[in-house]
Design a protein around this motif. Structure first.
Motif, PDB file in Angstrom:
ATOM      1  N   VAL A   1       0.869  -1.177   0.000  1.00  0.00           N
ATOM      2  CA  VAL A   1       0.000   0.000   0.000  1.00  0.00           C
ATOM      3  C   VAL A   1       0.904   1.224   0.000  1.00  0.00           C
ATOM      4  CG1 VAL A   1      -1.795   1.292   1.178  1.00  0.00           C
ATOM      5  CG2 VAL A   1      -1.821  -1.204   1.262  1.00  0.00           C
ATOM      6  N   GLU A   2       0.684   2.134  -0.940  1.00  0.00           N
ATOM      7  CA  GLU A   2       1.536   3.302  -1.062  1.00  0.00           C
ATOM      8  C   GLU A   2       0.714   4.578  -1.010  1.00  0.00           C
ATOM      9  OE1 GLU A   2       3.348   2.547  -4.852  1.00  0.00           O
ATOM     10  OE2 GLU A   2       1.843   3.759  -5.919  1.00  0.00           O
ATOM     11  N   ALA A   3       1.395   5.678  -0.753  1.00  0.00           N
ATOM     12  CA  ALA A   3       0.771   7.000  -0.778  1.00  0.00           C
ATOM     13  C   ALA A   3       1.740   7.963  -1.430  1.00  0.00           C
ATOM     14  CB  ALA A   3       0.430   7.457   0.638  1.00  0.00           C
ATOM     15  N   LEU A   4       1.205   8.915  -2.196  1.00  0.00           N
ATOM     16  CA  LEU A   4       2.001   9.961  -2.826  1.00  0.00           C
ATOM     17  C   LEU A   4       1.651  11.291  -2.170  1.00  0.00           C
ATOM     18  CD1 LEU A   4       1.673   8.988  -6.611  1.00  0.00           C
ATOM     19  CD2 LEU A   4       3.362   8.217  -4.932  1.00  0.00           C
ATOM     20  N   VAL A   5       2.652  11.944  -1.593  1.00  0.00           N
ATOM     21  CA  VAL A   5       2.416  13.149  -0.811  1.00  0.00           C
ATOM     22  C   VAL A   5       3.209  14.307  -1.404  1.00  0.00           C
ATOM     23  CG1 VAL A   5       2.582  14.193   1.484  1.00  0.00           C
ATOM     24  CG2 VAL A   5       2.041  11.763   1.254  1.00  0.00           C
ATOM     25  N   ASP A   6       2.578  15.461  -1.491  1.00  0.00           N
ATOM     26  CA  ASP A   6       3.246  16.680  -1.944  1.00  0.00           C
ATOM     27  C   ASP A   6       4.432  16.973  -1.022  1.00  0.00           C
ATOM     28  OD1 ASP A   6       3.995  19.368  -2.429  1.00  0.00           O
ATOM     29  OD2 ASP A   6       1.974  19.885  -3.087  1.00  0.00           O
ATOM     30  N   PRO A   7       5.631  17.212  -1.569  1.00  0.00           N
ATOM     31  CA  PRO A   7       6.791  17.480  -0.720  1.00  0.00           C
ATOM     32  C   PRO A   7       6.602  18.667   0.223  1.00  0.00           C
ATOM     33  CG  PRO A   7       7.479  17.068  -2.975  1.00  0.00           C
ATOM     34  CD  PRO A   7       5.989  17.175  -3.003  1.00  0.00           C
TER      35      PRO A   7
ATOM     36  N   GLY B   1      11.249   7.707  -0.960  1.00  0.00           N
ATOM     37  CA  GLY B   1      11.985   8.641  -1.799  1.00  0.00           C
ATOM     38  C   GLY B   1      11.054   9.578  -2.534  1.00  0.00           C
ATOM     39  N   VAL B   2      11.628  10.340  -3.458  1.00  0.00           N
ATOM     40  CA  VAL B   2      10.866  11.318  -4.231  1.00  0.00           C
ATOM     41  C   VAL B   2      10.702  10.814  -5.663  1.00  0.00           C
ATOM     42  CG1 VAL B   2      10.810  13.671  -5.124  1.00  0.00           C
ATOM     43  CG2 VAL B   2      11.672  13.240  -2.814  1.00  0.00           C
TER      44      VAL B   2
ATOM     45  N   VAL C   1       6.417  12.709  -2.827  1.00  0.00           N
ATOM     46  CA  VAL C   1       7.158  11.824  -1.940  1.00  0.00           C
ATOM     47  C   VAL C   1       6.393  10.506  -1.845  1.00  0.00           C
ATOM     48  CG1 VAL C   1       8.118  11.503   0.364  1.00  0.00           C
ATOM     49  CG2 VAL C   1       8.005  13.793  -0.625  1.00  0.00           C
ATOM     50  N   VAL C   2       7.102   9.400  -2.019  1.00  0.00           N
ATOM     51  CA  VAL C   2       6.479   8.078  -1.998  1.00  0.00           C
ATOM     52  C   VAL C   2       6.634   7.469  -0.606  1.00  0.00           C
ATOM     53  CG1 VAL C   2       6.428   5.778  -3.021  1.00  0.00           C
ATOM     54  CG2 VAL C   2       7.047   7.767  -4.424  1.00  0.00           C
ATOM     55  N   PHE C   3       5.502   7.118  -0.015  1.00  0.00           N
ATOM     56  CA  PHE C   3       5.464   6.368   1.234  1.00  0.00           C
ATOM     57  C   PHE C   3       4.804   5.028   0.945  1.00  0.00           C
ATOM     58  CE2 PHE C   3       5.642  10.760   2.534  1.00  0.00           C
ATOM     59  CZ  PHE C   3       6.413  10.761   3.684  1.00  0.00           C
TER      60      PHE C   3
END
Length: 278
Positions: free
Chosen positions: A66-72, A90-91, A106-108
Motif C-alpha cells: 500500500v503506497e501513498a504519494l504526498v506533496d513534498p 523517496g521522491v 514523496v512516496v510512502f
C-alpha cells in the motif's frame, strides 16, 4: 492530499473510512489517499483513519503493498503518512500533472511483510525511513618525503582534490577510502587514523556532506609513477607542493588540507567547517 470518498471498483466490497480512498494501481498494489476535510481534522485523527485503511488493505484484502504519494510541501500530509505506518521511500520526480506542470511527490509505502510498527524492529524501520541521512565523503591525505600532497585532477570539475570519494550505504568510511583509491588510482594503500572531520555546507547543486580525511602515510615520490588513473573520473594525479595546493584546489579544499596537515603535525584530529577549525 485530495481524494474522492468513493472506493475504486477493483477494491469494492467493504466500506472505506470516511475521507479515505483506496485504489488499485497494480497487481497486489494499492494506493491510499485522503481528503482535505479529513486532513483538516489533524494528524492524529487522519493518521488513525489511514492506518486502519492500510491495515485492512494488507490483512483483509491481501494487498502486498500500500503506497501513498504526498506533496513534498505538505508537512501535515507527511506526518499523516508517517504515523499511519508508511515508510518513506523517496521522491518520484514529475509524478503527477497539476495545473499544466509535472509535480514531484514523496512516496510512502507499507508492505505486508513489514514488521508491525508496535514492535521495536518495525518502529525502528519506520524511523530509519524518514530520519535525515547525510552524505559522507572519505578522503586520504597521502604525502611524499618532501611534504608534498597527492592530488587528483578530476574530470567532472576544474579544481583538484584529495583522492577518495563517497561512502556507500552500509560501508565503513575507512573501507570506502581504500576502495576509492584503488578504483580511481590503482593504488593499494591502507588508511591510517582519522585526521580531520570537515563539514561541507550545500554548494553548487550538492547537498551538505561530512568529509572524513584519513592519514595515507608518507611514501616515496615514485608512488606517483604507479598510478593508473580511472579515465572516467581522473585526468591525472601527482604530488603537489603546498603552494600548488592553494593554486589548484578550491579554497575550501585547500583549507581542509591545511587543517589536516596541522593535525598530523600535532598528532591529533579536529572538526572543521569548509576547512575552517571550529
Amino acid at each position: 492530499m485530495n481524494a474522492e470518498d468513493a472506493r475504486d471498483t477493483s477494491l469494492e466490497g467493504r466500506l472505506s473510512r470516511p475521507g479515505v480512498r483506496l485504489e488499485s494501481v497494480g497487481n497486489g498494489i494499492a494506493r491510499v489517499s485522503w481528503s482535505a476535510e479529513l486532513q483538516a481534522q489533524g494528524f492524529e485523527a487522519a493518521s488513525a483513519a489511514v492506518r486502519d485503511e492500510v491495515a485492512a488493505a494488507l490483512d483483509e484484502l491481501k494487498q502486498a503493498r500500500v503506497e501513498a504519494l504526498v506533496d513534498p510541501d505538505d508537512l501535515l500530509g507527511t506526518r499523516i503518512a508517517t504515523w499511519a505506518g508508511l515508510q518513506r521511500e523517496g521522491v518520484m520526480r514529475g509524478a503527477l500533472e497539476q495545473d499544466g506542470e509535472l509535480r514531484d511527490r514523496v512516496v510512502f509505502a507499507r508492505l505486508r511483510t513489514d514488521a508491525p510498527i508496535h514492535k521495536s524492529r518495525g518502529f525502528r524501520a519506520l524511523l530509519n525511513s524518514f530520519l535525515p541521512r547525510k552524505r559522507a565523503i572519505a578522503q586520504m591525505l597521502v604525502r611524499d618525503a618532501e611534504g608534498r600532497v597527492l592530488l587528483c585532477n578530476l574530470t567532472y570539475k576544474q579544481d583538484w582534490d584529495l583522492p577518495g570519494g563517497v561512502v556507500e550505504v552500509n560501508e565503513a568510511p575507512h573501507v570506502a577510502v581504500a576502495r576509492e583509491v584503488e578504483e580511481e588510482l590503482g593504488l593499494d594503500l591502507t588508511p591510517g587514523g582519522l585526521v580531520l572531520t570537515d563539514w561541507l555546507p550545500p554548494w553548487s547543486g550538492w547537498d551538505d556532506a561530512v568529509c572524513l580525511v584519513f592519514d595515507g602515510g608518507v611514501h616515496e615520490a615514485s608512488l606517483a609513477e604507479r598510478i593508473v588513473p580511472q579515465a572516467r573520473e581522473i585526468r591525472t594525479a601527482r604530488f603537489c607542493t603546498l603552494q600548488e595546493v592553494h593554486s589548484l584546489c578550491a579554497d575550501f579544499t585547500a583549507r581542509r588540507i591545511d587543517s589536516a596537515l596541522a593535525n598530523l603535525d600535532s598528532g591529533g584530529s579536529s572538526y572543521s567547517e569548509s576547512g575552517r577549525p571550529r
